[in-house]
Design a protein around this motif. Structure first.
Motif, PDB file in Angstrom:
ATOM      1  N   LYS A  28       0.849  -1.198   0.000  1.00  0.00           N
ATOM      2  CA  LYS A  28       0.000   0.000   0.000  1.00  0.00           C
ATOM      3  C   LYS A  28       0.881   1.243   0.000  1.00  0.00           C
ATOM      4  O   LYS A  28       1.986   1.233   0.531  1.00  0.00           O
ATOM      5  N   TYR A  30       2.100   5.119   0.966  1.00  0.00           N
ATOM      6  CA  TYR A  30       2.081   6.011   2.112  1.00  0.00           C
ATOM      7  C   TYR A  30       2.821   7.297   1.763  1.00  0.00           C
ATOM      8  O   TYR A  30       3.598   7.356   0.801  1.00  0.00           O
ATOM      9  N   TYR A  87      -1.965   7.101   4.522  1.00  0.00           N
ATOM     10  CA  TYR A  87      -1.770   5.689   4.200  1.00  0.00           C
ATOM     11  C   TYR A  87      -2.983   5.192   3.420  1.00  0.00           C
ATOM     12  O   TYR A  87      -4.099   5.216   3.936  1.00  0.00           O
ATOM     13  N   HIS A  89      -4.897   2.436   2.543  1.00  0.00           N
ATOM     14  CA  HIS A  89      -5.015   1.045   2.959  1.00  0.00           C
ATOM     15  C   HIS A  89      -5.834   0.209   1.983  1.00  0.00           C
ATOM     16  O   HIS A  89      -5.940  -1.002   2.146  1.00  0.00           O
ATOM     17  N   SER A  90      -6.423   0.823   0.967  1.00  0.00           N
ATOM     18  CA  SER A  90      -7.053   0.093  -0.138  1.00  0.00           C
ATOM     19  C   SER A  90      -7.044   1.023  -1.343  1.00  0.00           C
ATOM     20  O   SER A  90      -6.635   2.175  -1.251  1.00  0.00           O
ATOM     21  N   SER A  93      -9.656   3.875  -0.348  1.00  0.00           N
ATOM     22  CA  SER A  93      -9.726   4.457   0.982  1.00  0.00           C
ATOM     23  C   SER A  93      -8.333   4.816   1.492  1.00  0.00           C
ATOM     24  O   SER A  93      -7.362   4.112   1.208  1.00  0.00           O
ATOM     25  N   SER A  94      -8.247   5.913   2.259  1.00  0.00           N
ATOM     26  CA  SER A  94      -6.953   6.304   2.826  1.00  0.00           C
ATOM     27  C   SER A  94      -7.147   6.947   4.190  1.00  0.00           C
ATOM     28  O   SER A  94      -8.118   7.655   4.433  1.00  0.00           O
ATOM     29  N   TRP A  95      -6.197   6.667   5.088  1.00  0.00           N
ATOM     30  CA  TRP A  95      -6.169   7.247   6.426  1.00  0.00           C
ATOM     31  C   TRP A  95      -5.258   8.473   6.407  1.00  0.00           C
ATOM     32  O   TRP A  95      -4.261   8.500   5.697  1.00  0.00           O
ATOM     33  N   ASP A 128     -10.461   9.529   7.736  1.00  0.00           N
ATOM     34  CA  ASP A 128     -10.500   8.499   6.692  1.00  0.00           C
ATOM     35  C   ASP A 128     -11.248   9.077   5.502  1.00  0.00           C
ATOM     36  O   ASP A 128     -12.190   9.865   5.662  1.00  0.00           O
ATOM     37  N   TYR A 130     -13.012   7.818   1.782  1.00  0.00           N
ATOM     38  CA  TYR A 130     -13.460   6.634   1.060  1.00  0.00           C
ATOM     39  C   TYR A 130     -14.169   7.069  -0.220  1.00  0.00           C
ATOM     40  O   TYR A 130     -14.996   7.977  -0.193  1.00  0.00           O
TER      41      TYR A 130
END
Length: 168
Positions: A28, A30, A87, A89-90, A93-95, A128, A130
């Motif tokens: 993933k 970052y 980050y 993570h998919s 989607s990201s944090w 987050d 999405y």
């Protein structure tokens, strides 16, 4: 930027430094960044002789529009550190994590509409993002502390938000 010149070069400097790194972790992507800014003018970087009330306030050519600085958003006489991490993570989607610490208007005087008095600011946020088709969803939580240096009064505020956008 420089506030004044000597020999055709800026002689009264304010500083901004940053570091950014991105890559892959666990398949993933970052991104991490660190930034430092200081808007107190220093003519000699090796002395401890700050010139408060100088940045963005030059008598002939001020860096202001409707009393707001055209430079850094914390205006003059401030010092800030910020750290951030993103980050993905998919694929949809990201944090996001952000931490900010700032000493605003350190001398507590001068033209500074952002912080007319000396203040310390701490902000932390986690969010987050999405995406689904043309829809974009954001949610986040955070905390902010703003302390008036002269009085010692501290205001602490948690925050929560939810946002939905539709892309045309």
């Amino acid at each position: 930027i420089g506030e004044d010149e000597s020999g055709g070069l800026p002689s009264a400097k304010i500083h901004q430094y940053g570091f950014e790194h991105w890559g892959m972790f666990g398949g993933k992507s970052y991104r991490v960044y660190l930034e430092y800014s200081d808007t107190v003018v220093q003519r000699d970087p090796f002395s401890n002789n700050p010139e408060y009330g100088t940045a963005y306030n030059h008598g002939l050519y001020p860096y202001r529009h409707y009393d707001r600085s055209i430079g850094h958003s914390m205006d003059s006489d401030g010092e800030s550190w910020s750290l951030g991490l993103q980050y993905a993570h998919s694929t949809t989607s990201s944090w996001h994590f952000d931490l900010i610490y700032a000493d605003l208007n350190r001398d507590g005087e001068g033209i500074n509409p952002i912080s007319p008095t000396a203040q310390k600011l701490v902000q932390v946020s986690l969010s987050d993002q999405y995406w689904w088709q043309r829809h974009e969803f954001h949610w986040g939580v955070g905390w902010q502390s703003l302390e008036e240096i002269e009085t010692g009064v501290k205001d602490e505020d948690p925050s929560v938000y939810l946002q939905w956008m539709y892309r045309l």
